[in-house]
Design a protein around this motif. Sequence first.
Motif, mmCIF file in Angstrom:
data_model
loop_
_atom_site.group_PDB
_atom_site.id
_atom_site.type_symbol
_atom_site.label_atom_id
_atom_site.label_comp_id
_atom_site.label_asym_id
_atom_site.label_seq_id
_atom_site.Cartn_x
_atom_site.Cartn_y
_atom_site.Cartn_z
ATOM 1 N N GLU A 149 0.821 -1.213 0.000
ATOM 2 C CA GLU A 149 0.000 0.000 0.000
ATOM 3 C C GLU A 149 0.858 1.266 0.000
ATOM 4 O O GLU A 149 0.649 2.179 -0.810
ATOM 5 N N ASP A 158 1.211 4.214 -2.947
ATOM 6 C CA ASP A 158 0.848 5.606 -2.669
ATOM 7 C C ASP A 158 2.015 6.547 -2.960
ATOM 8 O O ASP A 158 1.835 7.613 -3.562
ATOM 9 N N ASN A 192 -2.341 10.806 4.748
ATOM 10 C CA ASN A 192 -2.270 9.472 4.155
ATOM 11 C C ASN A 192 -2.968 8.438 5.034
ATOM 12 O O ASN A 192 -2.484 8.091 6.106
ATOM 13 N N HIS A 193 -4.130 7.957 4.580
ATOM 14 C CA HIS A 193 -4.906 6.942 5.302
ATOM 15 C C HIS A 193 -5.182 7.369 6.743
ATOM 16 O O HIS A 193 -4.944 6.612 7.689
ATOM 17 N N TYR A 200 -10.169 7.925 8.037
ATOM 18 C CA TYR A 200 -11.064 6.913 8.586
ATOM 19 C C TYR A 200 -11.482 7.262 10.014
ATOM 20 O O TYR A 200 -12.618 7.032 10.415
ATOM 21 N N ILE A 209 -7.495 7.155 1.108
ATOM 22 C CA ILE A 209 -8.461 6.513 2.006
ATOM 23 C C ILE A 209 -9.179 5.420 1.218
ATOM 24 O O ILE A 209 -9.473 5.588 0.034
ATOM 25 N N ASN A 258 -12.986 -2.006 -0.621
ATOM 26 C CA ASN A 258 -11.727 -2.505 -0.087
ATOM 27 C C ASN A 258 -11.983 -3.779 0.723
ATOM 28 O O ASN A 258 -12.884 -3.825 1.565
ATOM 29 N N HIS A 278 -7.697 1.211 -2.906
ATOM 30 C CA HIS A 278 -8.228 2.382 -2.206
ATOM 31 C C HIS A 278 -8.246 3.549 -3.175
ATOM 32 O O HIS A 278 -8.027 3.370 -4.366
#
Length: 268
Positions: free
Chosen positions: A25, A29, A121-122, A125, A151, A156, A249
């Motif tokens: 991941e 990114d 970055n992520h 959530y 995200i 996913n 994602h």
Amino acid sequence: MSMTCSKDFGPIRDDYLFFEEHSTEAAEDLLAYMPHVHVRTAGSGPIHMLDFGCGSGRFSRQFLALARLPPERLRLSLVEPEPGYLRQALKQLQPFSAHPAQTWPALPPGLEARFDLVLANHVFYYVSRLDEVLARILRALTPTGLFLAAIAGQKNRLIQFATYCFTLINMPYPYHTAEDFEASLDRQGEVYRKQAMHYELAFPDAEENRLKIMRFLMGDYFDEIPRQPMMDLFSPYARAGRIVIKTGHEQFVIQRQTMGAVQKIGHT
């Protein structure tokens, strides 16, 4: 204004690290972020960067190493509610700037038009009051600023795992998804570009490894979920002693000086 985090990463730091070490991941990114960043390095003035939800600094260290922003120009600001992570991030990221980094457990007031580059970055959530916090970040962008966020959405595979587990305890999925993030951008009339990302999670198939991923996903709710249903979620992805899950994602890019209309690239 508090950046209230709906998930406590303190007790699951090792489990999240396991995910990081066995997932592509981050690499995907980084590869997609860099073209946007490299076009911003021209000039001679300061580059004010906000790393919103920097975690341990592991991802941002790789980001800054690839971005090669001149240390004498880079002014770093870090937001992270978990104190241990924030200390670790500062230690890892300060060498990239010749100026003392600012660190905050939450986004403070008075940052309007402050940042040339914002990385999230992520993170979204787990941010409570999504609309409010996102609006604050958007106002913190300079008129030529760049905002990069990633995200995952409801397609996913890991979010599907977690959603199923929450149904076992009669709970809706309690965190935000890419769909929520995009809807918030739309409510605020923001112009953005969206890109589908793909990555792989692969690790040796062992009970403890399956449960590490589930502890990361479920956080404080992990002990409420029956073990066997969690274990069984991985069985369709077992091959030759390994678990291999291919999923994806979304990345969202806001480029204030160039974007004239919403562009959506790819699909989940």
